[in-house]
Design an enzyme around this catalytic site. Structure first.
Site, PDB file in Angstrom:
ATOM      1  N   GLY A   1      27.991  72.212  26.386  1.00  0.00           N
ATOM      2  CA  GLY A   1      29.122  72.116  27.522  1.00  0.00           C
ATOM      3  C   GLY A   1      29.389  70.650  27.661  1.00  0.00           C
ATOM      4  O   GLY A   1      30.157  70.343  28.540  1.00  0.00           O
TER       5      GLY A   1
ATOM      6  N   ASP B   1      34.961  79.985  26.698  1.00  0.00           N
ATOM      7  CA  ASP B   1      34.451  78.625  26.343  1.00  0.00           C
ATOM      8  C   ASP B   1      34.453  78.742  24.692  1.00  0.00           C
ATOM      9  O   ASP B   1      34.412  80.061  24.128  1.00  0.00           O
ATOM     10  CB  ASP B   1      33.138  78.297  26.877  1.00  0.00           C
TER      11      ASP B   1
ATOM     12  N   ARG C   1      30.794  64.627  24.034  1.00  0.00           N
ATOM     13  CA  ARG C   1      30.175  63.945  23.070  1.00  0.00           C
ATOM     14  C   ARG C   1      29.316  62.731  23.755  1.00  0.00           C
ATOM     15  O   ARG C   1      28.225  62.406  23.236  1.00  0.00           O
ATOM     16  CB  ARG C   1      31.199  63.405  21.963  1.00  0.00           C
TER      17      ARG C   1
ATOM     18  N   ASP D   1      32.115  76.997  21.922  1.00  0.00           N
ATOM     19  CA  ASP D   1      30.817  76.631  21.165  1.00  0.00           C
ATOM     20  C   ASP D   1      29.736  77.660  22.271  1.00  0.00           C
ATOM     21  O   ASP D   1      29.669  77.388  23.375  1.00  0.00           O
ATOM     22  CB  ASP D   1      30.300  75.217  21.270  1.00  0.00           C
TER      23      ASP D   1
HETATM   24  P1  B16 Z   1      32.532  67.515  20.194  1.00  0.00           P
HETATM   25  P2  B16 Z   1      31.889  74.032  24.486  1.00  0.00           P
HETATM   26  C1  B16 Z   1      30.956  71.531  23.796  1.00  0.00           C
HETATM   27  O1  B16 Z   1      31.592  72.736  23.439  1.00  0.00           O
HETATM   28  C2  B16 Z   1      29.269  71.784  23.157  1.00  0.00           C
HETATM   29  O2  B16 Z   1      28.955  72.966  23.912  1.00  0.00           O
HETATM   30  C3  B16 Z   1      28.734  70.488  23.417  1.00  0.00           C
HETATM   31  O3  B16 Z   1      27.369  70.759  22.913  1.00  0.00           O
HETATM   32  C4  B16 Z   1      29.466  69.272  22.813  1.00  0.00           C
HETATM   33  O4  B16 Z   1      28.691  68.154  22.948  1.00  0.00           O
HETATM   34  C5  B16 Z   1      30.915  69.108  23.484  1.00  0.00           C
HETATM   35  O5  B16 Z   1      31.583  70.777  23.220  1.00  0.00           O
HETATM   36  C6  B16 Z   1      31.651  68.045  22.631  1.00  0.00           C
HETATM   37  O6  B16 Z   1      31.873  68.474  21.195  1.00  0.00           O
HETATM   38  O7  B16 Z   1      31.491  66.324  19.852  1.00  0.00           O
HETATM   39  O8  B16 Z   1      32.848  68.372  19.159  1.00  0.00           O
HETATM   40  O9  B16 Z   1      33.744  67.006  20.932  1.00  0.00           O
HETATM   41  O10 B16 Z   1      30.626  74.670  24.686  1.00  0.00           O
HETATM   42  O11 B16 Z   1      32.676  73.230  25.694  1.00  0.00           O
HETATM   43  O12 B16 Z   1      33.057  74.735  23.622  1.00  0.00           O
HETATM   44 MG    MG Z   2      29.617  76.227  25.306  1.00  0.00          MG
END
Ligand code: B16
Ligand code: MG
Length: 220
Positions: free
Chosen positions: A45, A8, A48, A10
């Protein structure tokens, strides 16, 4: 037999949750309410659009689809102000030596992230070329806890789920890995005890320590 590690992004390779929180909070404040860091934990995770719907629910606010689209776009612009300033110094401690050791052991490396900004972040921190496969939010139709992100990653490497270990910081990410038949390692974070193994971070960690902590059939 394990042949790949899927990371993963983030919360595992970088701590972008803090930037998501600042940007979502700015959006919520603009709409007229606030939410807590504990609530923010539930967004890890989550895509958006699903995150936006959860936050609006917490604030008891209803918006049309067009208004939601505008809010999500605005939040992403605020978020990108932060990620466009990121560099390699934001790679979490221990990650780089761990990636080196995984490669030396002959295992494949992949990223499986819900984020549509994942490629930008990997470019900013100089890691884009380290991964054989990058599956990001742009390739997904279903958000974690659905296993799609990791299934697409395994498929792109020509591997079965049981040949891959997923590293996740989010409860819903561990749920996704388990639902898809992957081995799951929880990294830091809360509510990860359902993973096959949990580590606090990558500091001093070796791939063999991970492999030995998995159920015996993973390394046979
Ligand atoms: P974005 P991961 C996720 O990343 C984040 O944990 C989550 O908080 C966020 O809303 C999601 O990506 C979408 O992100 O707005 O940049 O498309 O933890 O799956 O790497
Ligand atoms: Mg994550």
């Amino acid at each position: 037999m394990i042949k790949a590690f899927i990371f993963d992004l983030d919360g595992v390779i970088v701590d972008t949750a803090k930037y998501h929180f600042i940007a979502w909070r700015r959006m919520a404040n603009a709409v007229g309410f606030d939410f807590s860091e504990a609530e923010n934990e539930q967004l890890k995770g989550v895509s958006r659009v699903d995150s936006l719907n959860l936050i609006l629910d917490w604030g008891g606010v209803e918006k049309t689809e067009a208004e939601k689209q505008a809010l999500a776009t605005q939040k992403n612009e605020w978020y990108r102000e932060y990620i466009l300033k990121m560099d390699a110094s934001e790679i979490l401690e221990g990650v780089l030596p761990f990636l080196d050791a995984v490669e030396q052991r002959g295992l494949k490396l992949a990223v499986g992230s819900s984020s549509k900004n994942a490629t930008t972040i990997l470019e900013q921190i100089g890691l884009k070329d380290r991964f054989e496969v990058i599956i990001d939010g742009n390739k997904l139709t279903r958000s974690k806890p659905d296993p799609q992100v990791f299934q697409l990653g395994a498929e792109a490497m020509g591997l079965q789920p049981a040949e891959c270990v997923v590293f996740e910081d989010a409860e819903k990410g561990v749920d996704a890995a388990l639902a898809g038949g992957f081995y799951a390692v929880g990294v830091g974070g809360d509510n990860l005890s359902h993973a096959h193994h949990v580590v606090p971070n990558f500091k001093g960690l070796s791939p063999d320590t991970i492999l030995q902590a998995l159920p015996a059939q993973a390394i046979q």
